[in-house]
Design a protein around this motif. Structure first.
Motif, PDB file in Angstrom:
ATOM      1  N   PHE A 336      -8.243  14.395   9.326  1.00  0.00           N
ATOM      2  CA  PHE A 336      -9.417  14.430  10.173  1.00  0.00           C
ATOM      3  C   PHE A 336     -10.595  13.881   9.379  1.00  0.00           C
ATOM      4  O   PHE A 336     -11.305  14.619   8.701  1.00  0.00           O
ATOM      5  CB  PHE A 336      -9.684  15.862  10.648  1.00  0.00           C
ATOM      6  CG  PHE A 336      -8.558  16.428  11.480  1.00  0.00           C
ATOM      7  CD1 PHE A 336      -7.756  15.588  12.228  1.00  0.00           C
ATOM      8  CD2 PHE A 336      -8.312  17.779  11.510  1.00  0.00           C
ATOM      9  CE1 PHE A 336      -6.725  16.090  13.003  1.00  0.00           C
ATOM     10  CE2 PHE A 336      -7.287  18.301  12.286  1.00  0.00           C
ATOM     11  CZ  PHE A 336      -6.483  17.456  13.040  1.00  0.00           C
ATOM     12  N   CYS A 338     -13.510  12.312  10.465  1.00  0.00           N
ATOM     13  CA  CYS A 338     -14.740  12.868  11.045  1.00  0.00           C
ATOM     14  C   CYS A 338     -15.993  12.413  10.315  1.00  0.00           C
ATOM     15  O   CYS A 338     -16.957  13.179  10.181  1.00  0.00           O
ATOM     16  CB  CYS A 338     -14.692  14.397  11.070  1.00  0.00           C
ATOM     17  SG  CYS A 338     -13.422  15.074  12.143  1.00  0.00           S
ATOM     18  N   TYR A 360     -11.198  10.353  14.255  1.00  0.00           N
ATOM     19  CA  TYR A 360     -12.469  10.890  14.736  1.00  0.00           C
ATOM     20  C   TYR A 360     -13.706  10.375  14.008  1.00  0.00           C
ATOM     21  O   TYR A 360     -14.756  11.016  14.049  1.00  0.00           O
ATOM     22  CB  TYR A 360     -12.461  12.425  14.698  1.00  0.00           C
ATOM     23  CG  TYR A 360     -11.242  13.042  15.319  1.00  0.00           C
ATOM     24  CD1 TYR A 360     -10.781  12.624  16.559  1.00  0.00           C
ATOM     25  CD2 TYR A 360     -10.513  14.029  14.651  1.00  0.00           C
ATOM     26  CE1 TYR A 360      -9.647  13.185  17.130  1.00  0.00           C
ATOM     27  CE2 TYR A 360      -9.381  14.585  15.216  1.00  0.00           C
ATOM     28  CZ  TYR A 360      -8.948  14.151  16.457  1.00  0.00           C
ATOM     29  OH  TYR A 360      -7.834  14.702  17.001  1.00  0.00           O
ATOM     30  N   HIS A 362     -17.060   8.196  13.900  1.00  0.00           N
ATOM     31  CA  HIS A 362     -17.922   8.050  15.074  1.00  0.00           C
ATOM     32  C   HIS A 362     -19.212   7.314  14.723  1.00  0.00           C
ATOM     33  O   HIS A 362     -19.885   7.658  13.758  1.00  0.00           O
ATOM     34  CB  HIS A 362     -18.256   9.450  15.617  1.00  0.00           C
ATOM     35  CG  HIS A 362     -18.636   9.462  17.062  1.00  0.00           C
ATOM     36  ND1 HIS A 362     -18.630  10.600  17.823  1.00  0.00           N
ATOM     37  CD2 HIS A 362     -19.040   8.462  17.903  1.00  0.00           C
ATOM     38  CE1 HIS A 362     -19.005  10.318  19.063  1.00  0.00           C
ATOM     39  NE2 HIS A 362     -19.265   9.028  19.117  1.00  0.00           N
ATOM     40  N   ASN A 381     -14.936   5.993  17.118  1.00  0.00           N
ATOM     41  CA  ASN A 381     -15.580   6.240  18.402  1.00  0.00           C
ATOM     42  C   ASN A 381     -16.972   5.635  18.361  1.00  0.00           C
ATOM     43  O   ASN A 381     -17.619   5.611  17.304  1.00  0.00           O
ATOM     44  CB  ASN A 381     -15.688   7.737  18.678  1.00  0.00           C
ATOM     45  CG  ASN A 381     -14.340   8.402  18.820  1.00  0.00           C
ATOM     46  OD1 ASN A 381     -13.368   7.771  19.226  1.00  0.00           O
ATOM     47  ND2 ASN A 381     -14.260   9.675  18.472  1.00  0.00           N
ATOM     48  N   TYR A 391     -14.435   5.760  23.145  1.00  0.00           N
ATOM     49  CA  TYR A 391     -14.160   7.163  22.845  1.00  0.00           C
ATOM     50  C   TYR A 391     -12.662   7.334  22.669  1.00  0.00           C
ATOM     51  O   TYR A 391     -11.871   6.816  23.446  1.00  0.00           O
ATOM     52  CB  TYR A 391     -14.654   8.064  23.973  1.00  0.00           C
ATOM     53  CG  TYR A 391     -14.431   9.519  23.677  1.00  0.00           C
ATOM     54  CD1 TYR A 391     -15.199  10.173  22.726  1.00  0.00           C
ATOM     55  CD2 TYR A 391     -13.420  10.227  24.316  1.00  0.00           C
ATOM     56  CE1 TYR A 391     -14.980  11.501  22.426  1.00  0.00           C
ATOM     57  CE2 TYR A 391     -13.199  11.560  24.023  1.00  0.00           C
ATOM     58  CZ  TYR A 391     -13.975  12.190  23.073  1.00  0.00           C
ATOM     59  OH  TYR A 391     -13.753  13.504  22.772  1.00  0.00           O
ATOM     60  N   MET A 393      -9.385  10.168  21.635  1.00  0.00           N
ATOM     61  CA  MET A 393      -8.986  11.555  21.460  1.00  0.00           C
ATOM     62  C   MET A 393      -7.556  11.578  20.925  1.00  0.00           C
ATOM     63  O   MET A 393      -6.723  10.756  21.292  1.00  0.00           O
ATOM     64  CB  MET A 393      -9.106  12.336  22.771  1.00  0.00           C
ATOM     65  CG  MET A 393      -8.268  11.765  23.879  1.00  0.00           C
ATOM     66  SD  MET A 393      -8.294  12.699  25.429  1.00  0.00           S
ATOM     67  CE  MET A 393      -9.635  13.798  25.274  1.00  0.00           C
ATOM     68  N   ASP A 394      -7.323  12.519  20.035  1.00  0.00           N
ATOM     69  CA  ASP A 394      -6.003  12.643  19.427  1.00  0.00           C
ATOM     70  C   ASP A 394      -5.068  13.386  20.372  1.00  0.00           C
ATOM     71  O   ASP A 394      -5.407  14.438  20.898  1.00  0.00           O
ATOM     72  CB  ASP A 394      -6.120  13.398  18.104  1.00  0.00           C
ATOM     73  CG  ASP A 394      -4.780  13.556  17.420  1.00  0.00           C
ATOM     74  OD1 ASP A 394      -3.961  12.637  17.538  1.00  0.00           O
ATOM     75  OD2 ASP A 394      -4.563  14.595  16.784  1.00  0.00           O
ATOM     76  N   SER A 409      -4.204   7.967  17.599  1.00  0.00           N
ATOM     77  CA  SER A 409      -5.092   8.508  18.617  1.00  0.00           C
ATOM     78  C   SER A 409      -4.993   7.742  19.925  1.00  0.00           C
ATOM     79  O   SER A 409      -4.434   6.653  19.995  1.00  0.00           O
ATOM     80  CB  SER A 409      -6.538   8.461  18.113  1.00  0.00           C
ATOM     81  OG  SER A 409      -6.916   7.132  17.873  1.00  0.00           O
TER      82      SER A 409
END
Length: 574
Positions: A336, A338, A360, A362, A381, A391, A393-394, A409
């Motif tokens: 992750f 992020c 994720y 972004h 994203n 966008y 999503m996993d 993803s």
């Protein structure tokens, strides 16, 4: 008129007695009023004073004798050991200055040892080290800043040949961390000529093993890596929860910022605020330049840098890669990531190299992110970006199942103004499965075979009217049904029921008013019923049992039945 009293007058026995002092007490008072010029004079001092003053510029201050300390070493700034092995300690509040340790800051004399003496002493005494604003400190080796420090307005100038960090902040023990310190770094530069390849191993500022700290940066330029965060657990410790503030510019390096993890090290959850990250065109012409590189060396550990937030950073410029993930090929599990870029400027960015193992990431309101080329079409994203929205999503497999961590993803939504591009795309297993093009067509693709590049179905328009097309994905779909005009739909393919002799066309109360067909084949489909002008004999081929209606027939020549043969003969008029 003023009356002056001399030392000799005060030393007179009658005067001493008048003031209540004995001879020894008076001598101590006199000793404490005598100034010493420098540290050398203090080291040579063997008198009875308990406090002395140093008067030379830069090192001036008051020192007090500490008879309870017999072990502290002379640090050439705040602790001086005299010929009688007594410790003299500088009286000061919170800040320790570079000049106290002999740093001249003239840019000519090497100040490396003096600066390291300052920061070592400041850490040992839990004080704050400081330089002189406007000073240029010449260095020839690494200066360690492992304490609270304020070098704002100062410059550290290193030689271009320096192959180690110019400035380093790190834990004091292997695998250890420094914590809760604040550092205002100096400007860190070298004398490299732009266009020359930076010395391998040269780093402007390197941070290892630090958490919950506040780091403030000014200009850093000229190094192979201008700023490096490095973690190798057991050797350097973790880096986490730090706040980075950039007040000026990072430029003229091969890599501006490098977050580098080895083994089970960890660099996570830091904030990066402001600043400009730029490149020099003459450098890019000579070698590849990178703005931000995120590296994981070795397959051990599922721990590339993650959870970072970049706020208002200007990362514009024609770097070879504005952002680059360099993750070990042996990593078999996704993580992750992020990492988030918020209100960052990426105008003129040309290359982005994200990793399919990083989930994720972004971009939020980042100007210019739409103009970059994304290696392998791997993107973060994107929310609120200029002419770009995406966008993901996993939808990884069930936890514990084989391949659970490597499930890519889902590209849930993506929009762009690029001509003929898929403006809205959704995909599973790392591929586009449905998409909306700029022309208004909605396509669906083969769900498991990304090698089939064409839609298996499309909903689009022909001259403003709707059309539904079908294909097998190997070529553009040609079978279609479309709206021709009111109550008139047309198709370009043959239509068959899903099961033989099990489906009806219409119903007893939902009948077609007219059915038009060149040939009608009832039953098993072998016989035919057709029509035309003239006799069918010798012109219409049909099996036995077929019917023919003659449109220009007369009595006994309007209906024909095929009674014999398989060719065009054997028709009998009825």
């Amino acid at each position: 008129m003023a009356t002056y009293v001399t030392r000799e007058d005060l030393a007179a026995p009658d005067t001493l007695a008048a003031y209540g002092y004995g001879a020894e007490e008076a001598q101590s008072i006199f000793d404490n009023t005598l100034p010493l010029q420098n540290y050398a004079a203090l080291r040579a001092y063997s008198g009875r004073a308990i406090g002395v003053r140093i008067t030379s510029a830069g090192i001036a201050g008051t020192f007090q004798r500490d008879d309870n300390d017999t072990v502290s070493a002379d640090n050439d700034g705040t602790i001086i050991v005299d010929v009688s092995n007594r410790r003299w300690k500088r009286i000061f509040d919170d800040v320790m200055f570079a000049a106290w340790f002999g740093a001249g800051g003239d840019g000519e004399v090497d100040d490396t040892a003096a600066l390291n003496g300052l920061t070592t002493a400041a850490r040992a005494l839990s004080k704050r080290a400081a330089g002189q604003p406007g000073a240029t400190y010449k260095i020839s080796d690494t200066v360690n800043i492992n304490c609270n420090a304020d070098f704002e307005g100062c410059t550290f100038m290193a030689p271009a040949s320096l192959a180690v960090p110019a400035v380093k902040t790190s834990g004091t023990t292997a695998g250890g961390q420094i914590q809760f310190i604040g550092v205002k770094y100096p400007k860190v530069q070298n004398d490299r000529v732009f266009g020359d390849v930076p010395t391998a191993g040269s780093i402007g500022i390197q941070i290892e093993g630090a958490r919950d700290c506040k780091f403030e940066f000014y200009t850093i330029r000229g190094f192979e890596e201008n700023l490096q965060l490095y973690s190798n657990d057991g050797i350097t410790g973790f880096i986490s929860y730090n706040n980075h503030y950039f007040h000026e510019i990072l430029f003229g390096g091969k890599i501006n910022v490098h977050m580098k993890v080895e083994s089970t090290g960890w660099i996570n959850q830091c904030t990066w605020n402001g600043g400009q990250f730029a490149q020099i065109s003459t450098d890019k012409a000579a070698f590849q330049t990178f703005n931000l590189q995120i590296t994981k060396i070795g397959a051990t550990g599922n721990n590339p840098p993650n959870g970072h937030t970049f706020i208002g950073c200007s990362m514009e410029g024609d770097f070879y890669r504005t952002i680059r993930y360099a993750l070990d090929a042996g990593i078999s599990t996704s993580y992750f990531s992020c990492n988030t870029w918020l209100n960052c400027r990426m105008e003129n960015s040309k290359g982005m190299e994200f990793s399919s193992l990083a989930l994720y990431d972004h971009f939020v309101n980042c100007l210019g992110a739409n103009g970059a080329t994304y290696t392998g079409s791997v993107m973060p994203n994107v929310t609120g970006g200029t002419r770009l929205f995406r966008y993901t999503m996993d939808i990884a497999a069930i936890p514990g199942a084989a391949g659970f961590r490597t499930a890519p993803s889902l590209a849930f939504f993506q929009a762009s103004n690029t001509a003929n591009a898929v403006a809205l795309g959704a995909g599973i297993s790392g591929q586009i499965n449905v998409g909306l093009t700029a022309g208004g067509a909605f396509h669906t693709y083969h769900p498991t075979n990304p090698a089939l590049l064409h839609p298996t179905s499309s909903v689009n328009t022909i001259g403003g009217t709707p059309k539904l097309s079908f294909g097998d994905g190997t070529a553009a779909p040609v079978d279609a049904i479309w709206y021709n005009n009111s109550a008139d739909w047309r198709h370009s393919f043959s239509l068959s029921p899903s099961t033989d002799n099990a489906r009806a066309l219409g119903a007893s109360t939902r009948r077609y008013s007219n059915i038009y067909s060149a040939t009608f084949r009832p039953g098993a489909g072998a016989v035919a019923w057709t029509s035309g002008a003239g006799t069918p004999e010798g012109t219409v081929t049909a099996p036995v049992g077929s019917l023919y209606t003659r449109t220009d027939g007369a009595a006994d020549t309007t209906l024909y039945v095929k009674e014999t043969g398989a060719g065009s003969t054997g028709w009998v008029a009825k």
